[in-house]
Design a protein around this motif. Structure first.
Motif, short mmCIF file in Angstrom:
data_model
loop_
_atom_site.label_atom_id
_atom_site.label_comp_id
_atom_site.label_asym_id
_atom_site.label_seq_id
_atom_site.Cartn_x
_atom_site.Cartn_y
_atom_site.Cartn_z
N LYS A 40 96.31 52.79 27.40
CA LYS A 40 95.25 53.24 28.30
C LYS A 40 94.03 52.33 28.20
CE LYS A 40 97.54 57.03 29.35
NZ LYS A 40 98.07 57.32 30.70
N ASN A 41 94.16 51.20 27.54
CA ASN A 41 93.01 50.33 27.31
C ASN A 41 92.87 49.23 28.35
OD1 ASN A 41 92.43 51.68 24.83
ND2 ASN A 41 94.04 50.48 23.83
N VAL A 42 91.69 48.60 28.35
CA VAL A 42 91.46 47.40 29.16
C VAL A 42 92.26 46.29 28.50
CG1 VAL A 42 89.76 45.69 29.88
CG2 VAL A 42 89.15 48.12 29.87
N THR A 43 93.04 45.58 29.28
CA THR A 43 93.90 44.51 28.73
C THR A 43 93.49 43.13 29.26
OG1 THR A 43 95.53 44.83 30.50
CG2 THR A 43 95.86 46.05 28.45
N PHE A 44 93.84 42.11 28.49
CA PHE A 44 93.51 40.72 28.81
C PHE A 44 94.70 39.94 29.34
CE2 PHE A 44 89.73 41.22 26.15
CZ PHE A 44 88.84 40.31 26.72
N ASP A 45 94.46 39.08 30.31
CA ASP A 45 95.39 38.02 30.68
C ASP A 45 94.79 36.78 30.05
OD1 ASP A 45 96.72 35.86 31.85
OD2 ASP A 45 97.09 36.96 33.71
N LYS A 46 95.27 36.44 28.88
CA LYS A 46 94.66 35.36 28.09
C LYS A 46 94.65 34.02 28.82
CE LYS A 46 96.19 37.56 23.81
NZ LYS A 46 96.98 37.39 22.56
N GLN A 47 95.62 33.81 29.69
CA GLN A 47 95.71 32.54 30.40
C GLN A 47 94.60 32.40 31.43
OE1 GLN A 47 97.93 30.27 29.34
NE2 GLN A 47 98.52 31.83 27.83
N ARG A 48 94.18 33.50 32.01
CA ARG A 48 93.14 33.46 33.05
C ARG A 48 91.72 33.47 32.47
NH1 ARG A 48 94.90 37.38 38.11
NH2 ARG A 48 96.83 36.26 38.67
N CYS A 49 91.55 34.12 31.34
CA CYS A 49 90.23 34.26 30.74
C CYS A 49 89.63 32.91 30.38
CB CYS A 49 90.30 35.14 29.49
SG CYS A 49 88.72 35.36 28.66
N VAL A 50 88.38 32.68 30.80
CA VAL A 50 87.69 31.41 30.50
C VAL A 50 86.50 31.64 29.56
CG1 VAL A 50 88.39 30.28 32.64
CG2 VAL A 50 86.29 31.66 32.61
N SER A 51 86.43 32.83 28.96
CA SER A 51 85.39 33.17 27.99
C SER A 51 83.98 32.99 28.54
CB SER A 51 85.56 32.31 26.72
OG SER A 51 86.83 32.50 26.15
N ASN A 54 85.66 39.74 22.14
CA ASN A 54 86.12 39.75 20.77
C ASN A 54 87.54 40.29 20.64
OD1 ASN A 54 85.61 39.42 17.88
ND2 ASN A 54 85.55 41.65 17.76
N PHE A 55 88.01 40.97 21.70
CA PHE A 55 89.35 41.57 21.68
C PHE A 55 90.37 40.70 22.44
CE2 PHE A 55 86.40 45.00 20.96
CZ PHE A 55 87.00 45.76 19.98
N LYS A 56 89.95 39.52 22.86
CA LYS A 56 90.83 38.65 23.65
C LYS A 56 92.12 38.33 22.91
CE LYS A 56 90.99 34.14 25.97
NZ LYS A 56 90.20 32.92 26.34
N VAL A 101 86.12 44.85 34.24
CA VAL A 101 87.22 44.45 35.13
C VAL A 101 86.67 43.98 36.46
CG1 VAL A 101 89.27 45.26 36.38
CG2 VAL A 101 88.83 46.09 34.05
N ILE A 102 85.69 44.72 36.98
CA ILE A 102 85.09 44.38 38.27
C ILE A 102 84.33 43.06 38.21
CG2 ILE A 102 83.33 45.09 39.95
CD1 ILE A 102 84.02 48.00 39.24
N LYS A 103 83.60 42.84 37.09
CA LYS A 103 82.75 41.65 36.99
C LYS A 103 83.50 40.38 36.60
CE LYS A 103 79.10 43.83 38.17
NZ LYS A 103 78.12 44.37 37.24
N CYS A 104 84.73 40.52 36.11
CA CYS A 104 85.49 39.33 35.69
C CYS A 104 85.82 38.45 36.89
CB CYS A 104 86.79 39.75 35.00
SG CYS A 104 87.79 38.34 34.46
N PRO A 105 85.32 37.21 36.93
CA PRO A 105 85.54 36.32 38.09
C PRO A 105 86.96 35.75 38.17
CG PRO A 105 84.40 35.13 36.36
CD PRO A 105 84.48 36.56 35.91
N LYS A 106 87.72 35.90 37.10
CA LYS A 106 89.07 35.33 37.05
C LYS A 106 90.16 36.41 37.08
CE LYS A 106 87.67 31.07 36.69
NZ LYS A 106 87.96 30.09 37.76
N ASP A 107 89.77 37.65 37.29
CA ASP A 107 90.73 38.76 37.30
C ASP A 107 91.61 38.76 36.06
OD1 ASP A 107 89.90 39.72 39.80
OD2 ASP A 107 91.19 38.28 40.84
N ALA A 108 90.95 38.48 34.92
CA ALA A 108 91.68 38.40 33.65
C ALA A 108 91.76 39.75 32.93
CB ALA A 108 91.02 37.38 32.73
#
Length: 216
Positions: A160-171, A187-189, A206-213
Motif C-alpha cells: 500500500k506504499n508509494v513505490t519507486f521506478d528507480k530507472q526513471r528517478c533523477v533525484s 531516502n527510500f529510493k 506522485v503528482i509532483k514527480c516530473p519523471k513519473d517515477a
C-alpha cells in the motif's frame, strides 16, 4: 478508486464544519466524532495512514483551506520527536478521558466533551497550519500518531506504499519538497518503496514527480 478518493478528499472537510456547528447546537451529535477518532487506527492495520491523507475531514480541511494561508515553514523538530508525540498523546487523551469520566451517564454532556475536543484540536490545527506546514497538526495528532505506531508494526500494510521506478528517478528532490509531512522520500529510493510510518499516501509526491517515477 483514485477518482473516488479524490472526490471524497475534496469535499469531506464540509463534514468538519457541519459537525462543529451542529455539535454546538445539538451536543448529542458530538458522539459521532468517535468514528473519525477510531478510523485512522483501524485503517492503518491494512493501509497505513491512508485515512489521514485521503478521508480525514480535518486533513481535507487543512489541504483545501488552510494550505491557502499557510506560511509553509518547516515543522519544528520538537514536534517530530517520539517522546514529544508520546507525551502529547498521553496529555490530550488523558484530559479527554477524565472529562469523559465526569460526563459519563449523561449523553448530552458526553457529546459536549467530544465537540469540545474537536473544536480545540481544530483550532490548534489551524494555528499550526497557518504558521508552519498546512499538515503540521498531522505530525502530533494523537490518532494519527497511534496509526503511525500500528503502521510501524507492519501489520498488513505491505503493498500500500508509494513505490519507486528507480530507472526513471533523477533525484531532483521535488518529492521531498512536496511532502506535507516533510518525509525524506528520496531516502527510500534504494528500498523501492516509501515505508515511513507517517506517509499519508496523499499522492503529493506522485503528482509532483516530473519523471513519473513514483506511484501508489
Amino acid at each position: 478508486m483514485n477518482t473516488i478518493k479524490s472526490f471524497v478528499h475534496k469535499w469531506v472537510w464540509l463534514m468538519l464544519i457541519f459537525f462543529c456547528i451542529a455539535g454546538l447546537i445539538y451536543p448529542k451529535v458530538g458522539i459521532a466524532a468517535v468514528i473519525c477518532m477510531l478510523a485512522p487506527v483501524a485503517v492503518s492495520i491494512f493501509s497505513g495512514r491512508m485515512w489521514c491523507g485521503n478521508f480525514c475531514p480535518r486533513g481535507s480541511f487543512n489541504d483545501i483551506l488552510i494550505s491557502k494561508i499557510s506560511r509553509n515553514r518547516k515543522i519544528p523538530r520538537l514536534m517530530k520527536n517520539k517522546w514529544f508525540r508520546l507525551l502529547f498523546v498521553v496529555v490530550l487523551m488523558g484530559a479527554f478521558a477524565v472529562q469523559l469520566s465526569f460526563a459519563w451517564g449523561n449523553i448530552v454532556q458526553v457529546g459536549q466533551v467530544f465537540v469540545r475536543m474537536i473544536l480545540i484540536t481544530t483550532g490548534l490545527s489551524i494555528i499550526l497550519g497557518a504558521i508552519y506546514s498546512h499538515r503540521a497538526w498531522c505530525v502530533i495528532c494523537p490518532m494519527g500518531t497511534m496509526a503511525s505506531w500500528v503502521t510501524q508494526a507492519g501489520i498488513g500494510s505491505k503493498g500500500k506504499n508509494v513505490t519507486f521506478d528507480k530507472q526513471r528517478c533523477v533525484s531532483c528532490k521535488l518529492c521531498i519538497k512536496s511532502c506535507p509531512m516533510e518525509i525524506d522520500v528520496l531516502n527510500f529510493k534504494s528500498k523501492g518503496e516509501v515505508t515511513h510510518p507517517d506517509c499519508l499516501k496523499c499522492g503529493e509526491c506522485v503528482i509532483k514527480c516530473p519523471k513519473d517515477a513514483l506511484e501508489i
